[in-house]
Motif scaffolding. Structure first.
Motif, PDB file in Angstrom:
ATOM      1  N   ASN A 136       0.813  -1.219   0.000  1.00  0.00           N
ATOM      2  CA  ASN A 136       0.000   0.000   0.000  1.00  0.00           C
ATOM      3  C   ASN A 136       0.846   1.268   0.000  1.00  0.00           C
ATOM      4  OD1 ASN A 136      -2.416  -1.417  -0.133  1.00  0.00           O
ATOM      5  ND2 ASN A 136      -2.591  -1.603   2.091  1.00  0.00           N
ATOM      6  N   GLU A 140       0.482   4.087  -2.838  1.00  0.00           N
ATOM      7  CA  GLU A 140       0.309   5.498  -2.475  1.00  0.00           C
ATOM      8  C   GLU A 140       1.394   6.354  -3.111  1.00  0.00           C
ATOM      9  OE1 GLU A 140      -0.238   8.265   1.553  1.00  0.00           O
ATOM     10  OE2 GLU A 140       0.457   6.188   1.719  1.00  0.00           O
ATOM     11  N   GLY A 143       0.795   7.306  -6.531  1.00  0.00           N
ATOM     12  CA  GLY A 143      -0.359   8.169  -6.742  1.00  0.00           C
ATOM     13  C   GLY A 143      -1.636   7.425  -7.075  1.00  0.00           C
ATOM     14  N   LEU A 144      -1.676   6.108  -6.742  1.00  0.00           N
ATOM     15  CA  LEU A 144      -2.861   5.307  -7.036  1.00  0.00           C
ATOM     16  C   LEU A 144      -3.789   5.253  -5.826  1.00  0.00           C
ATOM     17  CD1 LEU A 144      -1.196   2.326  -8.942  1.00  0.00           C
ATOM     18  CD2 LEU A 144      -2.173   4.414  -9.877  1.00  0.00           C
ATOM     19  N   SER A 145      -5.068   5.141  -6.080  1.00  0.00           N
ATOM     20  CA  SER A 145      -6.047   5.186  -4.997  1.00  0.00           C
ATOM     21  C   SER A 145      -6.332   3.814  -4.395  1.00  0.00           C
ATOM     22  CB  SER A 145      -7.364   5.778  -5.506  1.00  0.00           C
ATOM     23  OG  SER A 145      -7.877   4.992  -6.575  1.00  0.00           O
ATOM     24  N   ARG A 146      -6.054   2.743  -5.117  1.00  0.00           N
ATOM     25  CA  ARG A 146      -6.429   1.423  -4.623  1.00  0.00           C
ATOM     26  C   ARG A 146      -5.564   0.999  -3.452  1.00  0.00           C
ATOM     27  NH1 ARG A 146      -5.412  -3.563  -8.600  1.00  0.00           N
ATOM     28  NH2 ARG A 146      -6.733  -4.419  -6.958  1.00  0.00           N
ATOM     29  N   ARG A 147      -6.141   0.228  -2.523  1.00  0.00           N
ATOM     30  CA  ARG A 147      -5.419  -0.296  -1.367  1.00  0.00           C
ATOM     31  C   ARG A 147      -5.844  -1.753  -1.165  1.00  0.00           C
ATOM     32  NH1 ARG A 147      -3.389   3.717  -2.472  1.00  0.00           N
ATOM     33  NH2 ARG A 147      -2.925   5.573  -1.194  1.00  0.00           N
ATOM     34  N   ASN A 318       0.078   2.299 -13.331  1.00  0.00           N
ATOM     35  CA  ASN A 318      -1.353   2.651 -13.353  1.00  0.00           C
ATOM     36  C   ASN A 318      -2.112   1.878 -14.436  1.00  0.00           C
ATOM     37  OD1 ASN A 318      -3.802   3.864 -13.027  1.00  0.00           O
ATOM     38  ND2 ASN A 318      -3.166   5.904 -13.651  1.00  0.00           N
ATOM     39  N   GLN A 320      -5.526   2.084 -14.158  1.00  0.00           N
ATOM     40  CA  GLN A 320      -6.856   2.687 -14.004  1.00  0.00           C
ATOM     41  C   GLN A 320      -7.224   3.512 -15.236  1.00  0.00           C
ATOM     42  OE1 GLN A 320      -6.926   3.235  -9.133  1.00  0.00           O
ATOM     43  NE2 GLN A 320      -6.511   4.995 -10.415  1.00  0.00           N
ATOM     44  N   ILE A 333     -13.799   5.520 -12.305  1.00  0.00           N
ATOM     45  CA  ILE A 333     -12.532   4.810 -12.480  1.00  0.00           C
ATOM     46  C   ILE A 333     -12.795   3.329 -12.749  1.00  0.00           C
ATOM     47  CG2 ILE A 333     -10.409   4.074 -11.314  1.00  0.00           C
ATOM     48  CD1 ILE A 333     -10.383   6.989 -12.124  1.00  0.00           C
ATOM     49  N   ASN A 335     -10.633  -0.230 -13.062  1.00  0.00           N
ATOM     50  CA  ASN A 335      -9.362  -0.953 -12.973  1.00  0.00           C
ATOM     51  C   ASN A 335      -9.385  -2.064 -14.025  1.00  0.00           C
ATOM     52  OD1 ASN A 335      -7.713   0.163 -10.746  1.00  0.00           O
ATOM     53  ND2 ASN A 335      -9.529  -0.303  -9.521  1.00  0.00           N
TER      54      ASN A 335
END
Length: 380
Positions: A136, A140, A143-147, A318, A320, A333, A335
């Motif tokens: 994670n 982060e 700059g990606l939002s997924r966790r 990325n 996304q 978004i 994926n």
């Protein structure tokens, strides 16, 4: 859950072996006393239980004015871990017929006592302070939002251990029997359990079969032969690890199909990951077929070895995309590529088990406190 490495509560711990018991205490995820080692006296139940009591009392003495909040440790199964009752054990032969170890300690010390097996606690430790935070942080940083919130943990050593974390919570199952991956069917020898091909004895057996000679080599020595460090049958040594990897891979393929989670590998044999992980990925990247002969990917997700710098970079690239909501100008978004990470322990197996036990105790204390606060509010 709070960051366990910043939590000031104290948890007493036990590393339970067949020969020795090692007692300690953790605060903020760090050992705060010199460990106390006592012989387990595993052949005599009363003596063994009194040793456990004595060990924790010695820890309390060393802690002096610092009051422990809970006891939490790994103990072999079979067991009803939720009730703290231990069943018939192989390496602690005096435990027979159900021993209420957890309730005994709670009654004597007056604090919550959590017991679980090392596979579950390994996975939980890696989820709260090791492998998942590692993934994670990189996501982060990119700059990606997924966790990631789920994890499959396996340990490779004397046997084939496992543990599962779902939505950042350890999965115990309804019967304290979750994560028993050793009992999955052996892909290479379908009439046997997977552990027959995933263990120290399996490495030694396959090396002997492939080399055509009996062996007393340890897995470490077979690894050194495979790596060209010492003399021996290199081809047989590599084959021993790769054959084990295929058995691991098929068990993991079933687990991943159900859980859709990253995979972390621990245990002594994980040191041979350079021979094991590529073969696991090769198998997971292969195909299985339906009755018509149509090929279907063995894993829905692409699998990346995040111990490799280039693979890690590809994993966090990325994927996304924005797609337009039909009959609207808004976008969401998407994926496009499903991805699963595989890698080795970021904490070390023993440290992960210890931190998993610590985190389990803190989680229990938080939930209990939250429940008590809610009850008090209702009553008032």
């Amino acid at each position: 859950m709070k960051n366990i490495l910043e939590d000031e509560r104290i948890v007493m711990t036990l590393d339970a072996g067949g020969t020795n018991f090692v007692f300690s205490a953790l605060q903020a995820g760090v050992e705060i006393i010199e460990p106390i080692t006592l012989p387990s006296h595993s052949e005599d139940l009363e003596y063994c239980l009194k040793t456990i009591i004595s060990g924790f009392k010695q820890v309390e003495t060393v802690l002096e004015h610092r009051i422990p909040d809970a006891i939490s440790f790994a103990f072999p199964g079979p067991a009803d871990y939720k009730q703290g009752v231990i069943g018939d054990l192989i390496n602690l032969p005096s435990f027979r017929g159900g021993v209420a170890l957890g309730p005994m300690l709670e009654e004597i010390f007056g604090i919550p006592t959590l017991i679980n097996n090392d596979g579950d606690l390994f996975a939980y430790g890696e989820a709260v302070a090791g492998f998942l935070p590692f993934l994670n942080r990189h996501l982060e940083g990119a700059g990606l939002s997924r966790r990631f919130k789920n994890l499959i943990g396996v340990t490779l050593g004397t046997g084939f251990g496992g543990g599962i974390v779902v939505n950042n919570q350890i999965c115990l199952g309804d019967n304290s029997a979750a994560g028993e991956i050793w009992l999955t069917r052996n892909f290479l020898k379908p009439e046997t359990i997977a552990e027959e091909s995933v263990s120290i004895r399996a490495i030694q057996r396959v090396y002997a079969e492939k080399s055509g000679k009996p062996t007393n080599h340890t897995p470490l020595e077979i690894y050194q032969i495979a790596s060209g460090i010492i003399e021996g049958d290199k081809q047989a040594a590599v084959a021993a690890f790769e054959e084990m990897a295929v058995a691991i891979a098929e068990s993991l393929a079933n687990a991943v199909a159900l859980l859709d989670a990253p995979i972390v590998i621990g245990g002594g044999i994980a040191g041979a990951s350079k021979f094991i992980i590529p073969k696991i990925i090769e198998h997971l990247s292969g195909s299985i077929h339906d009755l018509s002969g149509k090929a279907i990917p063995r894993s829905i997700s692409s699998v990346y070895d995040v111990d490799d710098k280039d693979e890690l970079k590809a994993f966090i690239t990325n994927s996304q995309h924005e797609v337009i909501i039909p009959f609207s100008t808004k976008k969401v978004i998407y994926n496009k590529e499903k991805r699963i990470a595989i890698g080795t322990s970021k904490l070390g197996t023993s440290a992960a088990v210890c931190l998993g036990a610590y985190a389990l105790a803190l989680d229990y204390l938080d939930k209990t406190n939250h429940y008590e606060v809610a009850i008090n509010k209702e009553m008032n």
